[in-house]
Scaffold this motif. Sequence first.
Motif, PDB file in Angstrom:
ATOM      1  N   LEU A   1       0.433  -0.972   0.050  1.00 60.85           N
ATOM      2  CA  LEU A   1       0.426   0.295   0.365  1.00 60.85           C
ATOM      3  C   LEU A   1       0.874   0.821   0.167  1.00 60.85           C
ATOM      4  O   LEU A   1       0.613   2.228  -0.830  1.00 60.85           O
ATOM      5  N   LEU A   2       2.005   1.129   0.741  1.00 64.63           N
ATOM      6  CA  LEU A   2       2.485   2.226   1.517  1.00 64.63           C
ATOM      7  C   LEU A   2       3.790   2.423  -0.762  1.00 64.63           C
ATOM      8  O   LEU A   2       3.279   3.643  -1.404  1.00 64.63           O
ATOM      9  N   ALA A   3       3.860   1.263  -0.762  1.00 63.87           N
ATOM     10  CA  ALA A   3       4.717   1.308  -2.963  1.00 63.87           C
ATOM     11  C   ALA A   3       3.454   2.011  -3.715  1.00 63.87           C
ATOM     12  O   ALA A   3       4.550   2.352  -3.624  1.00 63.87           O
ATOM     13  N   ALA A   4       2.361   1.451  -3.119  1.00 59.72           N
ATOM     14  CA  ALA A   4       0.956   1.467  -4.808  1.00 59.72           C
ATOM     15  C   ALA A   4       1.648   3.706  -4.336  1.00 59.72           C
ATOM     16  O   ALA A   4       1.216   4.147  -5.457  1.00 59.72           O
TER      17      ALA A   4
ATOM     18  N   LEU B   1       4.944   9.861  -6.937  1.00 61.87           N
ATOM     19  CA  LEU B   1       6.002  10.151  -7.960  1.00 61.87           C
ATOM     20  C   LEU B   1       6.258  10.311  -9.721  1.00 61.87           C
ATOM     21  O   LEU B   1       6.975  10.955 -10.664  1.00 61.87           O
ATOM     22  N   GLY B   2       5.179   8.654  -9.777  1.00 57.43           N
ATOM     23  CA  GLY B   2       4.777   8.470 -11.384  1.00 57.43           C
ATOM     24  C   GLY B   2       4.085   9.482 -11.782  1.00 57.43           C
ATOM     25  O   GLY B   2       4.533  10.201 -13.279  1.00 57.43           O
ATOM     26  N   ASN B   3       3.209  10.143 -11.292  1.00 56.45           N
ATOM     27  CA  ASN B   3       1.843  11.100 -11.829  1.00 56.45           C
ATOM     28  C   ASN B   3       2.806  12.396 -12.277  1.00 56.45           C
ATOM     29  O   ASN B   3       2.833  13.074 -13.019  1.00 56.45           O
TER      30      ASN B   3
ATOM     31  N   ILE C   1       9.413   2.372  -8.798  1.00 54.33           N
ATOM     32  CA  ILE C   1       9.091   3.100  -7.476  1.00 54.33           C
ATOM     33  C   ILE C   1       8.494   1.662  -7.171  1.00 54.33           C
ATOM     34  O   ILE C   1       8.908   1.153  -5.080  1.00 54.33           O
ATOM     35  N   PHE C   2       7.261   1.220  -7.746  1.00 58.19           N
ATOM     36  CA  PHE C   2       6.221  -0.048  -6.664  1.00 58.19           C
ATOM     37  C   PHE C   2       7.058  -0.813  -6.564  1.00 58.19           C
ATOM     38  O   PHE C   2       6.878  -1.216  -5.614  1.00 58.19           O
ATOM     39  N   ILE C   3       7.026  -1.544  -7.520  1.00 62.32           N
ATOM     40  CA  ILE C   3       8.243  -2.930  -6.994  1.00 62.32           C
ATOM     41  C   ILE C   3       9.843  -3.004  -6.578  1.00 62.32           C
ATOM     42  O   ILE C   3       9.647  -4.218  -5.461  1.00 62.32           O
ATOM     43  N   LEU C   4      10.079  -2.171  -6.098  1.00 66.33           N
ATOM     44  CA  LEU C   4      11.499  -1.814  -5.338  1.00 66.33           C
ATOM     45  C   LEU C   4      11.073  -1.895  -3.710  1.00 66.33           C
ATOM     46  O   LEU C   4      11.751  -2.504  -3.013  1.00 66.33           O
TER      47      LEU C   4
ATOM     48  N   ARG D   1      13.676 -11.917 -10.741  1.00 63.41           N
ATOM     49  CA  ARG D   1      12.058 -11.993 -10.574  1.00 63.41           C
ATOM     50  C   ARG D   1      11.562 -10.546 -10.526  1.00 63.41           C
ATOM     51  O   ARG D   1      10.950 -10.298 -11.982  1.00 63.41           O
ATOM     52  N   ILE D   2      12.582  -9.574 -10.062  1.00 66.99           N
ATOM     53  CA  ILE D   2      12.317  -8.199 -10.362  1.00 66.99           C
ATOM     54  C   ILE D   2      12.367  -7.590 -11.219  1.00 66.99           C
ATOM     55  O   ILE D   2      10.888  -6.961 -11.885  1.00 66.99           O
ATOM     56  N   LEU D   3      13.814  -7.834 -11.978  1.00 67.30           N
ATOM     57  CA  LEU D   3      14.249  -7.572 -12.672  1.00 67.30           C
ATOM     58  C   LEU D   3      12.757  -7.669 -13.825  1.00 67.30           C
ATOM     59  O   LEU D   3      12.523  -6.519 -15.285  1.00 67.30           O
TER      60      LEU D   3
END
Length: 199
Positions: free
Chosen positions: A113-116, A122-124, A161-164, A175-177
């Motif tokens: 939830l924090l990641a999202a 930041l993305g927007n 950012i979300f994935i990290l 898998r992350i990559l």
Amino acid sequence: MELKLDYTEKRILTGVIFSIALIMANIITIKVIDLQLFDLRIHAGLIIYPIVHIISSIMADVYSKKDAQRNIIFGLGSYILFLIMIILVVFLPSPAIGNVDITGAFNTMPRPLLAASVAFILGNFITVAMTLHVKRRYIKSKSILKNIVAIDVGLIVDTIIFILIAYIGVLLPDRILSIVIVNSVFYIIWTAILTPVIG
């Protein structure tokens, strides 16, 4: 009956669609789609989420940076309100019989939830900044390609950012990559299709 919207009504409608797309993307992201190609899978939220960035780009391009950023903050507020209500509903007592269990349907773990939330902001903001940058740099160009590139940069940064934040230390680096690459390629293709339709 002719439906004519004035400037303010168009901005309000754009903000409503923005918030609805954001919340819908987070609801349907629980569905995983098997692409039947190289054993690749994506979350269904990726289908709707680019609309959020496209609207950020439109707001920056048509209205102003301030309006676009305000829209992003209001969108975050609606997303947080949605999360609070989901968490409340999940933890409210319910009868054992005749009730649908939705606890598995919504990931109420703090880290994703924090990641999202961080990735969304930041993305927007990057989408808005890139849109304004290409607008100034290519002022005479009417090509929608400049907007698509700005949107894709914001979406890819959002994804990274979300994935990290959500998966570092949980998933293996390869898998992350793989997730970042698959999501980014999907976004680039899908945004190229959606942007001319919506924008």
